[in-house]
Design a protein around this motif. Structure first.
Motif, PDB file in Angstrom:
ATOM      1  N   GLY A 360     -43.703  -9.091 -54.033  1.00 60.04           N
ATOM      2  CA  GLY A 360     -43.635 -10.353 -53.308  1.00 60.04           C
ATOM      3  C   GLY A 360     -44.616 -11.418 -53.700  1.00 60.04           C
ATOM      4  N   LEU A 361     -45.526 -11.207 -54.657  1.00 62.05           N
ATOM      5  CA  LEU A 361     -46.508 -12.231 -55.002  1.00 62.05           C
ATOM      6  C   LEU A 361     -45.855 -13.405 -55.727  1.00 62.05           C
ATOM      7  N   THR A 362     -44.927 -13.155 -56.617  1.00 61.94           N
ATOM      8  CA  THR A 362     -44.258 -14.248 -57.358  1.00 61.94           C
ATOM      9  C   THR A 362     -43.515 -15.176 -56.402  1.00 61.94           C
ATOM     10  N   ALA A 363     -42.787 -14.617 -55.453  1.00 64.01           N
ATOM     11  CA  ALA A 363     -42.058 -15.451 -54.484  1.00 64.01           C
ATOM     12  C   ALA A 363     -43.008 -16.223 -53.583  1.00 64.01           C
ATOM     13  N   ALA A 364     -44.160 -15.636 -53.209  1.00 61.23           N
ATOM     14  CA  ALA A 364     -45.121 -16.325 -52.338  1.00 61.23           C
ATOM     15  C   ALA A 364     -45.765 -17.503 -53.059  1.00 61.23           C
ATOM     16  N   LYS A 365     -46.081 -17.377 -54.351  1.00 61.38           N
ATOM     17  CA  LYS A 365     -46.684 -18.474 -55.098  1.00 61.38           C
ATOM     18  C   LYS A 365     -45.720 -19.617 -55.310  1.00 61.38           C
ATOM     19  N   ILE A 369     -37.664 -17.920 -51.333  1.00 59.84           N
ATOM     20  CA  ILE A 369     -37.335 -16.798 -50.448  1.00 59.84           C
ATOM     21  C   ILE A 369     -37.130 -15.560 -51.309  1.00 59.84           C
ATOM     22  N   PRO A 370     -37.847 -14.476 -51.051  1.00 55.47           N
ATOM     23  CA  PRO A 370     -37.684 -13.273 -51.891  1.00 55.47           C
ATOM     24  C   PRO A 370     -36.315 -12.632 -51.695  1.00 55.47           C
TER      25      PRO A 370
END
Length: 420
Positions: A360-365, A369-370
Motif C-alpha cells: 500500500g505505500l505506492t498507492a498512499a504516495k 485508491i489501492p
C-alpha cells in the motif's frame, strides 16, 4: 571502291568493300558447309564395302571402320577386328538354356556370358529358383521356390494335403471338465492340456480355487474363492441377500455438524470417524476459520517459502540481520499460522520486509485508491501485527524503498528495536 572476291566453297563472285578484303565465303551457309567438309572423311566399310562419311576426330581415335552397328557385329563374329581393325578371337559355346551354338569373345565368357538372348537368361534363372518336390501326403510332384524349401516348407502340394497330414498326427484325449472326446495337435496339447477349450480350462481352474459355503442370509450353498473365505469376508449368494443383511445390521450414530450444529444421522462405516460436517457448504464456510486447516496451510506455506529464492529487499534485510545479530536470527520463521521474513526468537522480535506496491505505500504516495488485493493485504498485515503484539512479540516493518535507498537507517532501526 568495292573489290571482287570469290567464295572458297561455291566459287561465286561477290563485291565487298576494301575493309572486307579478307572475307572468304559469300554467306554463313557456305561457311558452315566448308567447315563441315573439312572435318569429315569418306571411309569404306570393312564388312559390306559401302562408303560412308565419318568425322576426322573419330577416325583419328580409331573409329570409322564400319558403316553401322550391324556391320560392326558381323565383322566381330567373322574376325575382322574391333574399332582399330585388330583380329578378334571368338569361341563357340552352347547356350546354357536352349543349347543353340553362339560365338562369343573370351572376355564375355569370363564375365558370365552363357546365353544367346535375355529371354534365355531369364528362363534359366527362373528354373534355378524353383525346385521340384514330392508331396508327402499324396505323392504328386509340384514346384516350390528354393527359399521356401530352405525355411522348412514345401512338404505338401496343397492346403488340403497339409490338413490331412495334420489330422493324422493329432493326439486323442478326453476333456477333464466336460468329458468330451477331443483331438489336439502337439502345440494345442501343450497349451490347453486336457481341456477341449479355454472355457473348460478356466472353469477347472476356478473350481480348484473355490470352496462350498452357505449364504449368510438364506443358507443357499454357493462356491466362493478360498481367499475370501480365509479373510472372513461376508459371503452372499446374491445382491438382494447382501442388502438385507446390511439393512438388518446397520448401526446409526448421531453427531452435530461442526459448523451449523445440526444433528447428523450417520451410518457406522469406515469413514464415520472423520465426518465433521453435514455437507460441502458447511465444510467450505468453516474451512477459513478451522484451526486444523489453518495450521496445515501455514505449514505448507512455510515449506514453500523456504524453497523459494528470496526477493531483493529480503536479501538486503538478511545482510543487515547478519551485521546486527549474527547466528541468532532465522529467515522465513514459522510463527503461529504465519511465516515471517526474519525473526529473533530470543528477543521475540519480528522484522518484515514489505513491498511498496503490494503493502500500500505506492498507492498512499500517489493518492490513488489501492486495488482490492492490496486492501486485503493491508488488512492481513494489521491483523497479524495485532495478534503478534498480543502474544508478546515486537513487530518491525521496513519498506522496500527504505531498504534499497537507505540501508544504514534501517540498520539503526533494527538495533533500536532490539534494545527496546
Amino acid at each position: 571502291m568495292p573489290i571482287i572476291i570469290s567464295c572458297r566453297h561455291c566459287g561465286s563472285e561477290l563485291r565487298v568493300p576494301p575493309s572486307q578484303a579478307d572475307r572468304k565465303y559469300c554467306s554463313l551457309d557456305c561457311y558452315h558447309k566448308a567447315k563441315t567438309a573439312q572435318g569429315t572423311v569418306t571411309r569404306e566399310c570393312r564388312t559390306c564395302g559401302g562408303s560412308f562419311t565419318e568425322t576426322r576426330s573419330r577416325v583419328e581415335q580409331g573409329y570409322g571402320l564400319y558403316c553401322s552397328v550391324e556391320c560392326y557385329r558381323r565383322g566381330g563374329q567373322v574376325g575382322l577386328g574391333g574399332k582399330l581393325g585388330r583380329p578378334s578371337s571368338t569361341v563357340a559355346i552352347p547356350c546354357a538354356n536352349c543349347g543353340t551354338e553362339i560365338q562369343l569373345p573370351p572376355s564375355r565368357i569370363k564375365n558370365g556370358g552363357k546365353y544367346c538372348s535375355q529371354e534365355c537368361y531369364h528362363q534359366y534363372k527362373s528354373a534355378q529358383r524353383v525346385l521340384t518336390r514330392t508331396c508327402q501326403q499324396c505323392g504328386d510332384e509340384f514346384k516350390k521356390r528354393r527359399s521356401q524349401v530352405e525355411r522348412g516348407k514345401g512338404l505338401y502340394c496343397s492346403i488340403a494335403c497339409a490338413s490331412l497330414a495334420a489330422r493324422a498326427d493329432r493326439i486323442e484325449r478326453t476333456c477333464a471338465t466336460c468329458c468330451a472326446p477331443i483331438q489336439l495337435t502337439e502345440g494345442q496339447a501343450k497349451d490347453r492340456g486336457w481341456y477341449c477349450s479355454l472355457a473348460c480350462k478356466g472353469a477347472a481352474m476356478t473350481q480348484q480355487g473355490t470352496v462350498a459355503v452357505p449364504c449368510r442370509v438364506c443358507g443357499t450353498q454357493l462356491r466362493a474363492r478360498r481367499s475370501r473365505v480365509d479373510e472372513g469376508r461376508k459371503l452372499y449368494c446374491s445382491e438382494d441377500c447382501q442388502a438385507k443383511d446390511v439393512a438388518a445390521n446397520k448401526i446409526y450414530e448421531e453427531r452435530p455438524c461442526a459448523h451449523c450444529g445440526e444433528t447428523m444421522v450417520l451410518t457406522h462405516t469406515r469413514d464415520v470417524e472423520d465426518r465433521r460436517f453435514c455437507g460441502w457448504e458447511c465444510f467450505n464456510l468453516h474451512r477459513p476459520t478451522d484451526p486444523e486447516v489453518l495450521e496445515r496451510m501455514a505449514r505448507m506455506r512455510n515449506v514453500q517459502l523456504q524453497q523459494t529464492k528470496p526477493t531483493r529487499c529480503e536479501e538486503i534485510l538478511y545482510r543487515l540481520m547478519d551485521q546486527v545479530v549474527p547466528g541468532q536470527w532465522e529467515p522465513q520463521f514459522r510463527l503461529f499460522r504465519w511465516t515471517v521474513d526474519a525473526a529473533v526468537p530470543e528477543r521475540q522480535l519480528v522484522v518484515q520486509a514489505d513491498g511498496d506496491y503490494w503493502h500500500g505505500l505506492t498507492a498512499a504516495k500517489s493518492g490513488q485508491i489501492p486495488s482490492p488485493s492490496v486492501v486485503l493485504t493491508i488488512k492481513k498485515d494489521r491483523a497479524q501485527d495485532k495478534y503478534l503484539t498480543t502474544a508478546g512479540w515486537n513487530v518491525l516493518r521496513l519498506w522496500e524503498s527504505e531498504l534499497k535507498q537507505d540501508p544504514e537507517w534501517c540498520l539503526r532501526r533494527i538495533k533500536e528495536a532490539l534494545k527496546g
